[in-house]
Each structure stands twice: as C-alpha cells, then as structure tokens.
Scaffold this motif. Structure first.
Motif, short mmCIF file in Angstrom:
data_model
loop_
_atom_site.label_atom_id
_atom_site.label_comp_id
_atom_site.label_asym_id
_atom_site.label_seq_id
_atom_site.Cartn_x
_atom_site.Cartn_y
_atom_site.Cartn_z
N ASP A 5 3.24 -15.37 4.15
CA ASP A 5 3.02 -14.62 2.91
C ASP A 5 1.57 -14.68 2.45
O ASP A 5 1.28 -14.56 1.26
CB ASP A 5 3.95 -15.17 1.81
CG ASP A 5 5.42 -14.95 2.13
OD1 ASP A 5 5.74 -13.91 2.74
OD2 ASP A 5 6.24 -15.82 1.78
N THR A 56 0.77 -11.35 1.04
CA THR A 56 1.83 -11.03 0.09
C THR A 56 1.61 -11.71 -1.25
O THR A 56 1.77 -11.08 -2.31
CB THR A 56 3.19 -11.48 0.68
OG1 THR A 56 3.36 -10.89 1.97
CG2 THR A 56 4.33 -11.10 -0.22
N LYS A 108 -1.28 -10.07 -3.17
CA LYS A 108 -0.90 -8.78 -3.74
C LYS A 108 0.13 -8.94 -4.85
O LYS A 108 0.12 -8.17 -5.83
CB LYS A 108 -0.37 -7.85 -2.64
CG LYS A 108 -1.48 -7.21 -1.82
CD LYS A 108 -0.93 -6.10 -0.95
CE LYS A 108 -2.05 -5.25 -0.35
NZ LYS A 108 -1.53 -4.23 0.58
N GLU A 109 0.99 -9.93 -4.75
CA GLU A 109 1.96 -10.20 -5.81
C GLU A 109 1.24 -10.59 -7.11
O GLU A 109 1.58 -10.13 -8.19
CB GLU A 109 2.93 -11.30 -5.39
CG GLU A 109 4.04 -11.57 -6.37
CD GLU A 109 4.93 -10.37 -6.63
OE1 GLU A 109 5.25 -10.11 -7.82
OE2 GLU A 109 5.29 -9.67 -5.67
N ARG A 140 -0.17 -2.17 -6.43
CA ARG A 140 1.21 -2.37 -6.04
C ARG A 140 1.32 -3.61 -5.15
O ARG A 140 0.35 -4.03 -4.52
CB ARG A 140 1.72 -1.14 -5.28
CG ARG A 140 1.78 0.12 -6.13
CD ARG A 140 2.14 1.34 -5.29
NE ARG A 140 3.48 1.20 -4.70
CZ ARG A 140 4.62 1.51 -5.33
NH1 ARG A 140 4.59 1.99 -6.56
NH2 ARG A 140 5.78 1.35 -4.71
N ARG A 141 2.53 -4.17 -5.08
CA ARG A 141 2.74 -5.38 -4.28
C ARG A 141 2.98 -5.07 -2.81
O ARG A 141 3.10 -5.97 -1.99
CB ARG A 141 3.93 -6.20 -4.83
CG ARG A 141 5.25 -5.45 -4.87
CD ARG A 141 6.40 -6.38 -5.25
NE ARG A 141 6.17 -7.12 -6.48
CZ ARG A 141 6.48 -6.71 -7.71
NH1 ARG A 141 7.03 -5.51 -7.87
NH2 ARG A 141 6.25 -7.46 -8.76
N ASP A 142 3.03 -3.80 -2.44
CA ASP A 142 3.40 -3.41 -1.07
C ASP A 142 2.47 -4.00 -0.01
O ASP A 142 1.25 -3.95 -0.15
CB ASP A 142 3.37 -1.89 -0.93
CG ASP A 142 4.20 -1.17 -1.97
OD1 ASP A 142 4.03 -1.47 -3.17
OD2 ASP A 142 5.01 -0.31 -1.60
N ARG A 179 5.75 -9.12 4.62
CA ARG A 179 6.90 -8.67 3.82
C ARG A 179 6.61 -8.96 2.36
O ARG A 179 5.78 -9.80 2.03
CB ARG A 179 8.16 -9.43 4.27
CG ARG A 179 7.97 -10.97 4.24
CD ARG A 179 8.93 -11.69 3.36
NE ARG A 179 8.47 -13.04 3.03
CZ ARG A 179 9.30 -14.01 2.65
NH1 ARG A 179 10.58 -13.81 2.57
NH2 ARG A 179 8.81 -15.20 2.32
N GLN A 180 7.31 -8.26 1.48
CA GLN A 180 7.15 -8.52 0.06
C GLN A 180 7.77 -9.87 -0.29
O GLN A 180 8.66 -10.37 0.41
CB GLN A 180 7.81 -7.42 -0.78
CG GLN A 180 7.05 -6.11 -0.77
CD GLN A 180 7.57 -5.13 -1.80
OE1 GLN A 180 8.26 -5.51 -2.74
NE2 GLN A 180 7.23 -3.86 -1.62
N ARG A 197 8.50 -14.55 -7.27
CA ARG A 197 7.49 -13.74 -7.94
C ARG A 197 7.03 -14.33 -9.26
O ARG A 197 5.84 -14.26 -9.60
CB ARG A 197 8.02 -12.31 -8.15
CG ARG A 197 8.17 -11.55 -6.85
CD ARG A 197 8.74 -10.16 -7.07
NE ARG A 197 8.91 -9.48 -5.78
CZ ARG A 197 9.46 -8.29 -5.65
NH1 ARG A 197 9.93 -7.63 -6.71
NH2 ARG A 197 9.58 -7.74 -4.45
#
Length: 303
Positions: free
Chosen positions: A260, A263, A266-267, A276-278, A284-285, A291
């Motif tokens: 991650d 990830t 971006k989160e 965006r979290r994409d 993977r998210q 979160r």
C-alpha cells in the motif's frame, strides 16, 4: 562535460527529493488538473526537487504517453522554481527515448529505475546504465539501486565511463551495506540520496547521505523539510522526533512488502480533498477500515 557543470544538479539531489503522485480521474485517465495543483502545492511548500515518473508516481502502471504527459506537466509547473529529475526505465531503447524526451523538454536529470529483469549481471547493470547515460551526456544521471548484490566498484566503473553519473538513489534497506557501498564507489564522488525515504534518512545520513526521497512530502511538505533541516545541522534527536511523528504512516506504507505504498499517500491526499484515492493494479485501494487512521494522521499534520 566537467563535474563543475553539474553543481546545480548535485545540490538539488542533496535535498528532499519529492516523488509526486500521479492522480487519476474518475474515468481512469491521468487527472491533469489535480496533478498540476499537487505540483504547485509542493512548490509553494518549499520543495525544490521533483521526480516525475517515480515509484510513488506509479511509473510501472503508466503508458509511455502518460509518462511523457507527466514529465511535460512537471517541467511546465516547475519552471525555474525546481530541478526536475525524470524517472526512466524499462528496456534500453524505451529508457533512452524517455531520457531524450526529458532533455528536449528541459529536464536537468534522469533517474534510471532499477532494471526489472530476472537475470541481472553486475557488468550488465553497468552496460544498461552506460547506454542510457551516454545518450544524454548533458543531463545528470542517477541510478536507482535496489539490488543488494551490486558492488560499489561497479558504480565507480560506470562513472569512469560516464561522468554525468553524479548521484545515486540507494534503496537497499541496510544502513551498513549502504555505508560500505558508498565508500567502495567513492563517498565524495557522488551525491548519496537515501532512497527509502524518511524512515531510513537518519541512519543513511549518519553514513554519508545528503538527500532523501519522499512520497510523504505529497501530503505534508513541512514535515519532510523539518527532517532534512535537522539532519543537515546534525541534530539527530530532532530528526528522530520527526521520525516518531511519521512512523505509523510509513509503517502502513511498508506493510506486506509495501503493498500500500502509494495507496496510503493517495488516501491521505483524498482525506485532505486534494485528489481521488484511485490507484492502478497491481496496487489496490485501502480497505474502508484503514482509511480513518490515515485521514487522522493527515489531519494532524495539516494543523
């Protein structure tokens, strides 16, 4: 070209070397508006070295056209405000084409990603980098070393052939190995960048690094700058205070073989409303239950 000509590039490596994320739009394409806004946020936050197409930018998930777009947007936003170190890699012709594109668009340096190949000979490592470095003699070249087997003498051999190899992003998670590698290659000959970011920066600086890469900097530029200021002044207790502050965030990124890594960054940016979290496969998210913790960390830094 003499080493004197690379003084600006060498100074830029002895700093927080930011690895910007590549934000994606709802349709899956690169979100150019968000990307430029995030770059401006880094520049406004005092960051002076940017690496488009790094691993935090999901280099291996981007198409060749997208990598060009990310390079061009970064150079356009940076202008005279920052030094740009463009990530290049894959097969030799692709890496050479990317390096030449970076040069044409005004980049100052290229970072050559660790060759992704199941069979890497040490002399083959030298050959791979030599062809790329010789294709852009005007640019500073920075090998990204993740191979624990590579000998420091091989880097010296590469630089003998290519004087534009001026720095190293060293990302083997072993501070003693780094200390030996740097001395075998030539401690003062290259700028040593701690390639495993803030968690490894204090130990690598104690062994001779003068810069470090950062993905966390996307979220909180001031935190990364606080760490490098402490390290530059030799204040290791102050640097470790920052280390404690970022520890949990970086543990989340490093868990499960760094599954991650992007990830989590971006989160945090999504929690702050910045993109965006994409992420793209094979990343993977973040699962829903993780979160809130990332959002809380990001909120604490932005106070």
């Amino acid at each position: 070209m003499s080493s004197v000509a690379f003084e600006t590039q060498r100074a830029a490596l002895a700093d927080v070397v930011a690895i910007p994320v590549t934000p994606f739009a709802e349709d899956g394409s690169v979100d150019q508006t968000a990307h430029r806004a995030l770059l401006r946020r880094l520049l406004d936050g005092g960051i002076r070295t940017l690496t488009p197409n790094g691993n935090t930018g999901e280099f291996y998930a981007l198409t060749p056209q997208e990598r060009q777009l990310v390079t061009e947007s970064t150079l356009d936003e940076a202008g005279e405000r920052a030094t740009v170190l463009v990530g290049v890699g894959h097969d030799v012709p692709t890496a050479v084409a990317s390096a030449r594109h970076a040069r044409e668009r005004g980049a100052h340096m290229v970072m050559v990603h660790q060759p992704v190949h199941p069979y890497v000979a040490q002399s083959g490592w030298v050959d791979y980098h030599r062809v790329i470095a010789e294709s852009v003699p005007e640019l500073g070249v920075v090998p990204y070393v993740r191979n624990a087997q590579l000998a420091g003498a091989r880097l010296a051999e590469l630089a003998d052939a290519c004087p534009n190899v001026i720095g190293v992003k060293y990302a083997v998670p072993d501070a003693a190995k780094f200390a030996a590698f740097a001395r075998d290659a030539g401690l003062d000959r290259f700028v040593w960048v701690a390639g495993l970011a803030e968690p490894y920066a204090p130990s690598y600086f104690s062994a001779g690094a003068t810069g470090f890469t950062s993905g966390l900097v996307n979220v909180a530029p001031a935190v990364s700058l606080n760490m490098i200021e402490a390290l530059r002044s030799g204040d290791y207790p102050a640097a470790m205070k920052v280390w404690e502050q970022i520890r949990r965030f970086e543990e989340l990124r490093a868990a499960n073989g760094s599954a991650d890594n992007v990830t989590v960054v971006k989160e945090a940016l999504a929690a702050l409303g910045l993109c965006r979290r994409d992420v793209r496969p094979p990343s993977r998210q973040l699962p829903e239950e993780e979160r809130a913790e990332v959002a809380a960390i990001a909120a604490g830094w932005s106070i």
